[in-house]
Design a protein around this motif. Structure first.
Motif, mmCIF file in Angstrom:
data_model
loop_
_atom_site.group_PDB
_atom_site.id
_atom_site.type_symbol
_atom_site.label_atom_id
_atom_site.label_comp_id
_atom_site.label_asym_id
_atom_site.label_seq_id
_atom_site.Cartn_x
_atom_site.Cartn_y
_atom_site.Cartn_z
ATOM 1 N N ARG A 92 0.857 -1.320 0.041
ATOM 2 C CA ARG A 92 -0.064 -0.055 0.042
ATOM 3 C C ARG A 92 1.150 1.279 -0.013
ATOM 4 O O ARG A 92 1.887 1.294 0.799
ATOM 5 C CB ARG A 92 -0.821 0.211 1.288
ATOM 6 N N ALA A 93 0.257 2.326 -0.685
ATOM 7 C CA ALA A 93 1.154 3.640 -0.773
ATOM 8 C C ALA A 93 0.835 4.316 0.712
ATOM 9 O O ALA A 93 -0.428 4.004 1.256
ATOM 10 C CB ALA A 93 0.504 4.521 -1.748
ATOM 11 N N THR A 94 1.627 4.922 1.351
ATOM 12 C CA THR A 94 1.357 5.452 2.653
ATOM 13 C C THR A 94 1.682 7.078 2.787
ATOM 14 O O THR A 94 2.735 7.549 2.012
ATOM 15 C CB THR A 94 2.487 4.787 3.537
ATOM 16 N N VAL A 95 1.087 7.484 3.614
ATOM 17 C CA VAL A 95 1.324 9.037 4.052
ATOM 18 C C VAL A 95 1.787 9.033 5.829
ATOM 19 O O VAL A 95 0.853 8.473 6.359
ATOM 20 C CB VAL A 95 0.324 9.885 3.735
ATOM 21 N N SER A 96 2.768 9.292 5.966
ATOM 22 C CA SER A 96 3.087 9.394 7.534
ATOM 23 C C SER A 96 3.670 10.640 7.683
ATOM 24 O O SER A 96 4.216 11.422 7.220
ATOM 25 C CB SER A 96 4.293 8.359 7.515
ATOM 26 N N THR A 97 3.567 10.874 9.211
ATOM 27 C CA THR A 97 4.323 12.039 9.825
ATOM 28 C C THR A 97 5.678 11.341 10.207
ATOM 29 O O THR A 97 6.076 10.316 10.425
ATOM 30 C CB THR A 97 3.517 12.393 11.058
ATOM 31 N N ASP A 98 6.525 12.656 9.976
ATOM 32 C CA ASP A 98 8.106 12.553 10.454
ATOM 33 C C ASP A 98 8.237 12.218 11.996
ATOM 34 O O ASP A 98 8.918 13.148 12.644
ATOM 35 C CB ASP A 98 8.834 13.665 9.671
ATOM 36 N N VAL A 99 8.326 11.211 12.445
ATOM 37 C CA VAL A 99 8.232 10.929 13.686
ATOM 38 C C VAL A 99 9.225 9.504 14.023
ATOM 39 O O VAL A 99 8.949 8.767 13.365
ATOM 40 C CB VAL A 99 6.987 10.961 14.790
ATOM 41 N N GLY A 100 9.606 9.520 15.225
ATOM 42 C CA GLY A 100 10.298 8.191 15.465
ATOM 43 C C GLY A 100 11.306 7.797 14.281
ATOM 44 O O GLY A 100 11.848 8.387 13.730
ATOM 45 N N ALA A 101 10.917 6.447 13.910
ATOM 46 C CA ALA A 101 11.650 5.466 12.928
ATOM 47 C C ALA A 101 11.045 5.681 11.377
ATOM 48 O O ALA A 101 11.456 4.713 10.615
ATOM 49 C CB ALA A 101 12.104 4.243 13.496
ATOM 50 N N VAL A 102 10.008 6.531 11.428
ATOM 51 C CA VAL A 102 9.352 6.575 10.186
ATOM 52 C C VAL A 102 10.198 6.659 8.856
ATOM 53 O O VAL A 102 9.929 5.874 7.785
ATOM 54 C CB VAL A 102 7.911 7.611 10.175
ATOM 55 N N VAL A 103 10.901 7.829 8.735
ATOM 56 C CA VAL A 103 11.702 7.908 7.608
ATOM 57 C C VAL A 103 12.529 6.608 7.211
ATOM 58 O O VAL A 103 12.838 6.231 6.157
ATOM 59 C CB VAL A 103 12.629 9.264 7.784
ATOM 60 N N GLU A 104 13.372 6.116 8.482
ATOM 61 C CA GLU A 104 13.894 4.990 8.197
ATOM 62 C C GLU A 104 13.491 3.869 7.799
ATOM 63 O O GLU A 104 13.679 3.368 6.842
ATOM 64 C CB GLU A 104 14.833 4.662 9.335
ATOM 65 N N VAL A 105 12.310 3.636 8.187
ATOM 66 C CA VAL A 105 11.179 2.314 7.678
ATOM 67 C C VAL A 105 10.933 2.673 6.168
ATOM 68 O O VAL A 105 11.027 1.767 5.481
ATOM 69 C CB VAL A 105 10.177 2.190 8.736
#
Length: 551
Positions: free
Chosen positions: A424-437
């Motif tokens: 699935r395409a995702t939209v996420s906030t830049d917190v924790g390990a989000v960018v790394e994942v």
């Protein structure tokens, strides 16, 4: 090899935070033996029971942190004097802010901790002493000492009692009977599945018997304590003292562990800030079951092209309020868009937050009806996994074209990785390990910014080809990095690395107590079964050392 697996509120109990990955690890490393030492934090967890235990788990021992248990016999005069001295030294190290260097304070804290452990070993238990008037008096003395935090100086009797009760629970492992020759002293390696109290038995096994310690943190325990000690949770003095104690304990764990395995670079940075040696850190991503999401990931066309999906535990840190305001902006651009929120509230706070979000959704999106005699329909729905709309977790992810993560606080974003497995395409906030994942396979926006969240969602809803490209890339990345096989292989290598550098050196003796320097042959460390009987010091029965070393 025999592994002592140390858990808190997790494996082998059903629904524990660390239960799933621990179960996969144990089952995947069938060539080793596991002894599980589990700390529990509530009656409900114990009532839920255990997950099925594989045969390589030789035994499970449990202890409760949520109640004092048997206080044992009162300490005698000499033991009470020792307790007052060592406990006071530990509290002085907790309250020391400007007195001595960081290394000196860490040494004082560690020495006091191990002295208390030795006292508990000599006397049987410290649970009564840790809750006694002597403990409260020692805490008050430390709070009034020069150099203590300003908030500690202002501590009142209720604050002192609250801190004493918390420390008694956190230090409960000091009084456990887990450190003898028939327990942790007999394992080759202690593997703590989190920091804090779960790692404390590993520290003591290392101190008493030289057993090496491995600590895994997928969610940094110290960070969790800081978040739990919010302004509304306790008085300033209580927050300051408990934050200092858990900071000292985390530093001691990081200092003594042979290897630390954070689940992400985000957790790694926390550990380094707390004094962990970078050379002893190995990042190991959580091992997740990709097979359960395979059907959804291989059939991306099942998604409703107009639906956004949010999945997770419902609590204030997930910031559903910002998500609902963002969805109001999405509806202005895409009138047919829908939002499905799938999750279970966490505790009383979560229930209250869910009620708040339901009320906000009803206010922002009045039920829509096509005509005067039609039944209205709200574009926002709240449901749980297991309901007809989402019978399974993969079905919940399959329902939408875009998966949204709106958190303001996050460690390793499990729901984001699951969405990636589902393609699935995702939209996420830049917190924790989000960018790394996510690694560039989804859109990332600042937290607490509904407008940016809405613009990213609209961009993906309007571009099905881009959604498909991002979903395929996300699935490929998740399969490469976050699968069970990668996790098991990493820990197998780390176990061997630790044993090659830090083997437990047990003394083998004959019946007269004389050392047998060649009692454990080199072949004992070769996979297979050997039958060379030796006697370990303090063991009443012969132990087949070859079998112990071969596993």
């Amino acid at each position: 090899m025999r592994i002592g697996l140390l858990t808190e509120s997790g494996y082998p109990y059903v629904g524990g935070d660390t239960g799933l990955w621990c179960d996969r690890l144990v089952r995947g490393l069938g060539q080793h033996e596991f002894d599980v030492y589990a700390l529990t934090c509530g009656r409900q967890q114990e009532g839920d029971g255990w997950v099925p235990i594989p045969p390589q788990v030789r035994r499970v021992r449990t202890a409760r942190l949520w109640m004092a248990g048997d206080d044992g016999a009162p300490l005698g005069r000499r033991a009470r004097r020792r307790f007052t001295e060592h406990y006071g030294e530990l509290l002085d190290a907790v309250c020391a802010q400007r007195e001595g260097s960081a290394a000196e304070v860490a040494d004082r804290f560690g020495n006091a901790l191990y002295n208390l452990a030795e006292l508990a070993r000599d006397t049987g238990a410290l649970t009564g002493a840790l809750r006694s008037d002597h403990a409260v008096t020692a805490l008050e003395r430390a709070c009034r000492a020069p150099g203590a935090p300003r908030a500690a100086h202002e501590a009142r009797v209720p604050d002192l009692l609250a801190v004493t009760d918390h420390l008694a629970r956190a230090l409960r492992p000091l009084s456990l009977d887990w450190y003898g020759e028939d327990a942790l002293a007999a394992v080759d390696l202690c593997h703590a599945t989190s920091g804090g109290s779960a790692a404390l038995p590993g520290l003591l096994a290392r101190h008493f018997s030289g057993v090496p310690l491995l600590v895994t943190e997928y969610g940094v325990q110290l960070r969790a304590h800081y978040l739990a000690l919010g302004p509304d949770s306790a008085a300033p003095a209580v927050r300051a003292l408990l934050a200092a104690f858990h900071g000292r304990l985390a530093a001691e764990v990081y200092r003594r562990a042979e290897i630390l395995t954070p689940g992400s670079s985000h957790a790694r940075r926390w550990q380094e800030r707390c004094g962990a040696d970078r050379a002893r850190i190995r990042t190991v991503h959580p091992g997740m079951d990709a097979d359960r999401f395979a059907e959804v990931g291989e059939a991306p066309d099942r998604a409703d092209a107009d639906t956004l999906v949010w999945i997770g535990r419902i609590e204030p840190g997930r910031d559903l309020v910002s998500l609902l305001h963002a969805f109001a902006e999405v509806r202005k651009e895409e009138p047919h868009a829908r939002l499905r929120i799938v999750g279970v509230p966490v505790g009383a706070e979560g229930e209250a937050y869910l009620a708040q979000c339901r009320a906000l959704a009803a206010q922002l999106f009045p039920d829509e009806a096509e005509g005067l005699h039609a039944v209205g329909d709200n574009p926002v729905s709240f449901t749980e996994v297991g309901a007809p709309e989402a019978p399974t977790l993969p079905d919940a992810y399959a329902a939408g074209a875009v998966v949204v993560l709106s958190s303001v606080v996050e460690g390793f974003p499990v729901s984001l990785a699951e969405a990636m497995f589902c393609g699935r395409a995702t939209v996420s906030t830049d917190v924790g390990a989000v960018v790394e994942v996510i690694g560039g396979t989804g859109l990332v926006v600042p937290p607490r910014n509904p407008r940016a969240l809405a613009e990213a969602c609209v961009a993906l809803l309007r571009d099905p080809e881009r959604r498909a490209r991002l979903g395929a890339a996300a699935r490929a990345r998740a399969l490469e990095l976050f699968g069970v096989e990668q996790n098991i292989a990493a820990f197998h290598g780390i176990y061997l690395e630790i044993m090659s550098h830090c083997p437990v050196r047990r003394v083998a003796v004959d019946e007269a107590g004389e050392p047998l320097p060649f009692a454990v042959p080199a072949e004992a460390h070769v996979p297979g079964r050997w039958t060379v009987p030796t006697v370990l010091r303090g063991s009443p029965e012969p132990v087949r050392a070859g079998v112990e070393g071969a596993r």
